[in-house]
Design an enzyme around this catalytic site. Sequence first.
Site, PDB file in Angstrom:
ATOM      1  N   ASP A  73      11.317   6.464 -27.021  1.00 41.89           N
ATOM      2  CA  ASP A  73      11.117   7.447 -28.209  1.00 41.89           C
ATOM      3  C   ASP A  73      10.525   8.602 -27.913  1.00 41.89           C
ATOM      4  OD1 ASP A  73      12.555   5.285 -29.047  1.00 41.89           O
ATOM      5  OD2 ASP A  73      10.788   4.677 -30.409  1.00 41.89           O
ATOM      6  N   SER A  95       7.709   8.301 -35.974  1.00 44.71           N
ATOM      7  CA  SER A  95       6.424   8.199 -35.357  1.00 44.71           C
ATOM      8  C   SER A  95       6.335   8.879 -34.021  1.00 44.71           C
ATOM      9  CB  SER A  95       5.989   6.526 -34.797  1.00 44.71           C
ATOM     10  OG  SER A  95       6.217   5.908 -35.815  1.00 44.71           O
ATOM     11  N   HIS A 137      15.564  -2.587 -26.154  1.00 47.97           N
ATOM     12  CA  HIS A 137      14.636  -3.283 -25.712  1.00 47.97           C
ATOM     13  C   HIS A 137      15.020  -3.394 -24.054  1.00 47.97           C
ATOM     14  CE1 HIS A 137      12.845  -4.712 -29.671  1.00 47.97           C
ATOM     15  NE2 HIS A 137      13.954  -4.298 -30.043  1.00 47.97           N
TER      16      HIS A 137
END
Length: 375
Positions: A162, A118, A25
């Site tokens: 990512d 994803s 984060h």
Amino acid sequence: MHLARFHAAPEVFVAPGRVNLIGEHTDYAEGFVMPVAIDFATLAGISPRADGKVVLYSENYAEEKTFDAAALPAHAGKHWSDYPLGVVAILAGEGHQIPGFSLSLWGDVPLGSGLSSSAALEVATALAVASLVGVSYSGPVLARLCQRAENEFVGANCGIMDQFISANGKENHALLLDCRDLSFKLAPIPAHIALVIANTMVKHSVAGGDYTTRRAESETACAVINSHRGGVPFLRDATLEDLQKWGREMAPKSLLRARHVISENLRTVAAEKALEKGDLKELGRLMAEAHRSYSQDFEGSCVEADAMVELAQDLPGLIGARLTGGGFGGCTINLVEQSQAKAFAAELGRRYAARFGITPQIHICHASDGAHRIA
Ligand code: GAF
């Protein structure tokens, strides 16, 4: 599979999932992350069509969806096809004429486990479609386009980590990424260290509300600091002293979230130095501290992930363990001496099953290359 279904030989691209060693984060706070591309990946096969249709086939969902290339959906439909459609929408927005094509997708990144299935899907699709329209993007630019697909089309408020590691990973290396300017440094992972990824089997989702709430709480704290001394648009620019000075003006939860993000940035940079120096004791200490901060200050963990970390602590060969990825479930990353990795994985799985009555999937992974063409 593509040839049999579409009667055309495809160009094939691969994009990996990832595990993050430390730096959670921090990406959307323009801070530091240290992910590794892993040997779970998505494959995308593409071939042109003459009928002006865009046909998407997912082998995993055993489902085919057909659209008109000239009238592609402008909004997400809460379906797996949102990811490839989002990438196509962003590429169209960049001024590329989208022709008809067939795209077949297959992946083995475990879904909903915080290993970036994803991002792998987006990056594989982006490479395939970019090649079809005859454009080539650098890895960092490709990653940004895919992040935009997820933010603007899919509607998940993720950072850049990512997609970046999926596009730019390197075999046997972790990547220390500065999410402000996307500069990065490759840090070799010594051959005697194994990446043991332990899946709590608790489903994780970035689109879920918790990720967004935590992000908003940390950003509110940042706004308080910025209102006092300016020049702090992101928590990357804040210090622990700022929290001492102005923390009282923050909602208690916001203060805790910010303390995690600020301290995590410091730990991530220190962890890369420790890895570089071969100081594995320090690396393990930083990972333990990162997990505590993620769990207690950010409240991004869950009972199962805390237990998976705790159950690993006295196992032979452990260097460091922590929850990895977006949180609220998913996987822990365990750095383990290679010679002990198999026994470590077996015993951790046994202990977790005894505690929760669920058999966890435990993978010994290898740091892999980022996305590229394979056929
Ligand atoms: C998810 C997001 F997609 C990343 O951008 C990052 O914020 C991560 O959670 C937490 O570090 O994987």
